[in-house]
Scaffold this active site. Sequence first.
Site, mmCIF file in Angstrom:
data_model
loop_
_atom_site.group_PDB
_atom_site.id
_atom_site.type_symbol
_atom_site.label_atom_id
_atom_site.label_comp_id
_atom_site.label_asym_id
_atom_site.label_seq_id
_atom_site.Cartn_x
_atom_site.Cartn_y
_atom_site.Cartn_z
ATOM 1 N N GLN A 72 0.824 -1.219 0.000
ATOM 2 C CA GLN A 72 0.000 0.000 0.000
ATOM 3 C C GLN A 72 0.856 1.267 0.000
ATOM 4 O O GLN A 72 0.539 2.241 -0.659
ATOM 5 C CB GLN A 72 -0.861 0.013 1.266
ATOM 6 C CG GLN A 72 -2.340 -0.018 1.019
ATOM 7 C CD GLN A 72 -3.119 -0.009 2.333
ATOM 8 O OE1 GLN A 72 -3.011 0.916 3.133
ATOM 9 N NE2 GLN A 72 -3.906 -1.024 2.555
ATOM 10 N N PRO A 130 -5.405 -6.041 5.164
ATOM 11 C CA PRO A 130 -6.018 -6.899 4.142
ATOM 12 C C PRO A 130 -5.206 -8.191 4.020
ATOM 13 O O PRO A 130 -3.994 -8.191 4.199
ATOM 14 C CB PRO A 130 -5.887 -6.078 2.848
ATOM 15 C CG PRO A 130 -5.479 -4.705 3.258
ATOM 16 C CD PRO A 130 -4.848 -4.807 4.600
ATOM 17 N N ASP A 138 -10.748 3.215 1.664
ATOM 18 C CA ASP A 138 -9.623 4.108 1.987
ATOM 19 C C ASP A 138 -8.417 3.855 1.099
ATOM 20 O O ASP A 138 -7.588 4.739 0.891
ATOM 21 C CB ASP A 138 -9.226 3.973 3.460
ATOM 22 C CG ASP A 138 -8.596 2.630 3.786
ATOM 23 O OD1 ASP A 138 -7.386 2.594 4.046
ATOM 24 O OD2 ASP A 138 -9.311 1.616 3.778
ATOM 25 N N GLN A 139 -8.308 2.626 0.538
ATOM 26 C CA GLN A 139 -7.152 2.310 -0.306
ATOM 27 C C GLN A 139 -7.208 3.046 -1.644
ATOM 28 O O GLN A 139 -6.190 3.205 -2.317
ATOM 29 C CB GLN A 139 -7.074 0.801 -0.547
ATOM 30 C CG GLN A 139 -6.866 -0.006 0.729
ATOM 31 C CD GLN A 139 -6.661 -1.486 0.457
ATOM 32 O OE1 GLN A 139 -5.703 -1.878 -0.188
ATOM 33 N NE2 GLN A 139 -7.579 -2.311 0.928
ATOM 34 N N HIS A 175 -10.862 5.390 8.539
ATOM 35 C CA HIS A 175 -9.657 5.262 7.711
ATOM 36 C C HIS A 175 -9.770 6.135 6.456
ATOM 37 O O HIS A 175 -8.806 6.770 6.040
ATOM 38 C CB HIS A 175 -9.472 3.800 7.267
ATOM 39 C CG HIS A 175 -8.530 3.028 8.127
ATOM 40 N ND1 HIS A 175 -8.935 1.979 8.932
ATOM 41 C CD2 HIS A 175 -7.196 3.134 8.308
ATOM 42 C CE1 HIS A 175 -7.879 1.483 9.568
ATOM 43 N NE2 HIS A 175 -6.809 2.166 9.207
#
Length: 365
Positions: A104, A131, A297-298, A320
Amino acid sequence: MDGDKVEIDGGIMEGGGQILRVSTALSCLLGLPLRVRRIRAGRSQPGLRPQHLSGLEIIRDLCEGKLEGGEIGSTEITFTPGKIKGGTHIADTKTAGSVCLLMQVAMPCVLFAASPSELHLKGGTNAEMAPQIDYTVMVFKPIVEKFNFTFNCDIKKRGYYPQGGGEVVVQMSPVKELSPINLTERGTVTKIYGRAFVAGALPIKLAKDMSAAAVRCIRKEIRDLYVNIQPVREPDDQAFGTGSGIIVVAETSTGCLLAGSSLGKRGKNSDKVGIEAAEILLRNLKHGGTVDDSMQDQLIIFMALAKGVSRVKSGPITLHTQTAIHFAEQLTKAKFTVTKSEEEDPSKDTYIIECQGMGMINPNL
């Protein structure tokens, strides 16, 4: 700001490692020197943990930057980025720290490198509070590639809590710029599939129990779809240590992917693990968003970097996501708005996250 350093308060909002990941990645991309104070201030063990330090070190190495305060337990760091270069980089948490979280932090940076990159990320592949690698490959990858880039993720070895010992190799080529995304149509669920796994000393029966429990739970809500959750035993040469877990993915008519996942641990009934994953998936399907709560949020950092307007329909905005938006806006010229979705169906709790991206251009290409 101190001189020309951007000051980041690592203790506000979500107050965890994510603030560090978003701000150091953007610092690296924008060439902005950074000071982060009060790192993970509200956590039971404040300051840098091994995986956060590994994330900082890979960013430092990617851009030949300078990192001060980079040790375990440190609550303040300063980071001065250099120029992002491609090539081969290794990050090893030496613990069960998540390889997915290392990915990430590094991925936005290597997209704007001068040449292709190969990242060897070592640690936990299926770890708590992050994750699972199966989620990264089955859900995150196809969705994030809509920003108009591709990457390859090869799972060399799986690693679990507490030792880690897993390794994934990520390969990607740089891009000139990122395209915006428009994920606003959920469509109808067309298939549900997944995998329930055991590794090491655990019997395959646990995987079968997790799978069966998840299927039963989903059937109560969704009767007309075949639910295909494969029970698997990870080959011994492809897993380090002992672990178990499950991921269940729903695919929709418009190509959306939403998931629920859960990990087994000592003393936790395998039916409970399966039911937990199924319930998370059902909850994500209920809110009517096009992405699940883990994906939300990613996407923020990529939306902020893209050229043009991105729109994503989601369920309730997670802390997040609010945190990622706050720091993306603080560091870039991107502008986000979140509005309640004007749905036909008032029972749905959906929102539209819209972003006018900053239009980051790769100076090397």
